[in-house]
Scaffold this motif. Structure first.
Motif, short mmCIF file in Angstrom:
data_model
loop_
_atom_site.label_atom_id
_atom_site.label_comp_id
_atom_site.label_asym_id
_atom_site.label_seq_id
_atom_site.Cartn_x
_atom_site.Cartn_y
_atom_site.Cartn_z
N GLU A 45 -6.56 5.49 7.17
CA GLU A 45 -6.04 6.54 6.28
C GLU A 45 -4.64 6.22 5.74
OE1 GLU A 45 -6.09 10.02 8.70
OE2 GLU A 45 -8.29 10.09 8.83
N LYS A 46 -3.78 5.66 6.58
CA LYS A 46 -2.37 5.52 6.22
C LYS A 46 -2.04 4.24 5.48
CE LYS A 46 -0.37 8.49 9.81
NZ LYS A 46 0.61 8.55 10.93
N ASN A 47 -2.74 3.15 5.79
CA ASN A 47 -2.39 1.88 5.16
C ASN A 47 -2.72 1.90 3.68
OD1 ASN A 47 -1.33 0.83 7.48
ND2 ASN A 47 -3.13 -0.34 8.05
N LEU A 48 -1.84 1.28 2.89
CA LEU A 48 -1.91 1.38 1.44
C LEU A 48 -2.42 0.11 0.77
CD1 LEU A 48 1.56 3.14 0.98
CD2 LEU A 48 -0.70 4.22 1.21
N VAL A 49 -3.01 -0.78 1.56
CA VAL A 49 -3.51 -2.04 1.02
C VAL A 49 -4.80 -2.42 1.73
CG1 VAL A 49 -2.09 -3.39 2.63
CG2 VAL A 49 -2.88 -4.45 0.51
N SER A 50 -5.72 -3.03 1.00
CA SER A 50 -6.99 -3.41 1.60
C SER A 50 -6.83 -4.65 2.48
CB SER A 50 -8.03 -3.71 0.51
OG SER A 50 -7.68 -4.90 -0.19
N LYS A 51 -7.71 -4.79 3.43
CA LYS A 51 -7.63 -5.93 4.35
C LYS A 51 -7.90 -7.25 3.63
CE LYS A 51 -8.50 -3.29 8.52
NZ LYS A 51 -9.34 -3.02 9.70
N SER A 52 -8.72 -7.22 2.61
CA SER A 52 -8.98 -8.45 1.84
C SER A 52 -7.71 -8.90 1.11
CB SER A 52 -10.11 -8.23 0.84
OG SER A 52 -9.78 -7.21 -0.09
N SER A 53 -6.94 -7.93 0.60
CA SER A 53 -5.68 -8.28 -0.06
C SER A 53 -4.67 -8.84 0.94
CB SER A 53 -5.08 -7.04 -0.76
OG SER A 53 -5.91 -6.61 -1.81
N VAL A 54 -4.69 -8.30 2.15
CA VAL A 54 -3.81 -8.79 3.20
C VAL A 54 -4.13 -10.24 3.53
CG1 VAL A 54 -3.22 -8.57 5.66
CG2 VAL A 54 -3.33 -6.53 4.21
N VAL A 55 -5.40 -10.55 3.68
CA VAL A 55 -5.82 -11.92 4.00
C VAL A 55 -5.38 -12.88 2.89
CG1 VAL A 55 -7.80 -13.45 4.31
CG2 VAL A 55 -7.75 -11.23 5.46
N LYS A 56 -5.58 -12.49 1.65
CA LYS A 56 -5.18 -13.34 0.52
C LYS A 56 -3.68 -13.56 0.50
CE LYS A 56 -9.02 -11.79 -2.42
NZ LYS A 56 -9.39 -10.96 -3.62
N GLY A 57 -2.91 -12.50 0.77
CA GLY A 57 -1.46 -12.61 0.78
C GLY A 57 -0.96 -13.53 1.88
N HIS A 128 5.52 -3.10 3.98
CA HIS A 128 5.45 -1.76 4.56
C HIS A 128 4.29 -0.94 4.00
CE1 HIS A 128 8.91 -1.43 7.28
NE2 HIS A 128 9.39 -2.42 6.55
N ARG A 129 3.45 -1.56 3.20
CA ARG A 129 2.19 -0.90 2.88
C ARG A 129 1.32 -0.79 4.13
NH1 ARG A 129 0.76 -4.33 -2.65
NH2 ARG A 129 2.53 -3.56 -3.90
N LEU A 130 1.62 -1.63 5.12
CA LEU A 130 0.95 -1.54 6.41
C LEU A 130 1.77 -0.61 7.30
CD1 LEU A 130 -0.12 -5.25 7.02
CD2 LEU A 130 -1.56 -3.33 6.33
N ILE A 131 1.55 0.68 7.13
CA ILE A 131 2.25 1.67 7.95
C ILE A 131 1.76 1.58 9.39
CG2 ILE A 131 2.65 4.16 8.26
CD1 ILE A 131 2.19 4.34 5.16
N VAL A 132 0.50 1.26 9.54
CA VAL A 132 -0.08 0.99 10.86
C VAL A 132 -0.33 -0.52 10.93
CG1 VAL A 132 -2.01 1.42 12.42
CG2 VAL A 132 -1.16 3.26 10.95
N PRO A 133 0.58 -1.26 11.56
CA PRO A 133 0.45 -2.73 11.58
C PRO A 133 -0.78 -3.18 12.37
CG PRO A 133 2.66 -2.02 12.25
CD PRO A 133 1.78 -0.80 12.27
N TYR A 134 -1.31 -4.32 11.98
CA TYR A 134 -2.33 -5.00 12.77
C TYR A 134 -2.08 -6.49 12.73
CZ TYR A 134 -4.54 -4.97 8.09
OH TYR A 134 -4.81 -5.06 6.75
N ALA A 135 -2.69 -7.20 13.66
CA ALA A 135 -2.30 -8.58 13.98
C ALA A 135 -2.25 -9.51 12.77
CB ALA A 135 -3.24 -9.14 15.05
#
Length: 256
Positions: A45-57, A128-135
């Motif tokens: 709910e809180k994170n503002l970016v998709s996981k696929s975008s995170v992987v690409k970044g 900080h788009r990852l309000i709830v951080p993950y590994a």
């Protein structure tokens, strides 16, 4: 005929492989709701970016880091015979020096990116788009931040410490594991990083919340600069009503 892998190649590739392997372990453990600092529902709910975008970044940043590492190793060269003769005391000194340099660089650059409104809005806010951080989101940054904060910081720690490409394999793999652990979003019993370092997943989780965005800038090893310069936010770990744990600021900060 055997295939010899150079220290330079290992020094470039090892941190990348370690990043995804260690992140994979935490992905497998992410279903342990009782040890999560945020629920799975909060993460979605809180994170503002998709996981696929995170992987690409992250992959983009790792590509830049690999190019810089190759350039550094080419310029500085490697003497494996000299490296083998270094005492454990010298290697320990290089490790500690590199840790101090990296911590110092990242604290002040990180803090400045929070206090400079332009840099925060256009660069650092991406992390900080990852309000709830993950590994595996540990290295999710704007490319400029990734270059300035992590890549340049890593290059400085390598050069100032005087470590060789062989030693850097171990140092940057260790630093990568520590960074991933700090963003894992879990508080696991027996985790040595939590026992040895005050700078850990709960400490950094506080920084990712709105109330802690001007505190706990230190990364990835110590909390010294936060304590010296008054940006340390103490917290306590409390059980959430819906299960799991939560890092909550102590009373004096709640009242501010």
């Amino acid at each position: 005929m055997g295939f010899a892998v150079s220290d330079e190649l290992l020094g470039t590739v090892a941190p990348i492989v370690v990043y995804w392997l260690y992140s994979g372990i935490y992905v497998a453990l992410s279903s342990l709701e009782g040890y999560r600092l945020h629920s799975k529902a909060e993460e979605e709910e809180k994170n503002l970016v998709s996981k696929s975008s995170v992987v690409k970044g992250v992959l983009l940043q790792q590509l830049v880091q690999a190019v810089v590492a190759i350039i550094l190793f080419t310029v500085t060269g490697s003497d494996a015979e000299v490296d083998e003769k270094l005492s454990l005391l010298v290697l320990a000194r290089q490790f500690v020096t590199a840790m101090i340099v990296l911590d110092t660089w990242q604290y002040f650059i990180h803090r400045y990116m929070h206090h400079n409104k332009f840099l925060y809005k256009h660069i650092h806010s991406q992390h900080h788009r990852l309000i709830v951080p993950y590994a595996y989101g540990a290295l999710y940054n704007h490319p400029v931040e990734g270059l300035l904060l992590d890549t340049v910081g890593g290059a400085l720690s390598f050069l100032i410490s005087g470590m060789s490409p062989r030693t850097s394999i171990f140092f940057f793999s260790f630093a990568t594991i520590k960074t991933v652990d700090d963003h894992c979003g879990l508080w696991l019993p027996g985790n040595l990083f939590h026992m040895v370092f005050k700078n850990n997943s709960a400490y950094h989780d506080v920084h990712h919340q709105l109330y802690g965005s001007k505190f706990n800038f230190s990364q990835p090893f110590f909390v010294v600069w936060d304590r010296i310069l008054g940006t340390y936010m103490p917290y306590s770990l409390e059980k959430r009503a819906d299960g799991g744990l939560e890092a909550r600021p102590t009373k004096e900060f709640k009242d501010d």
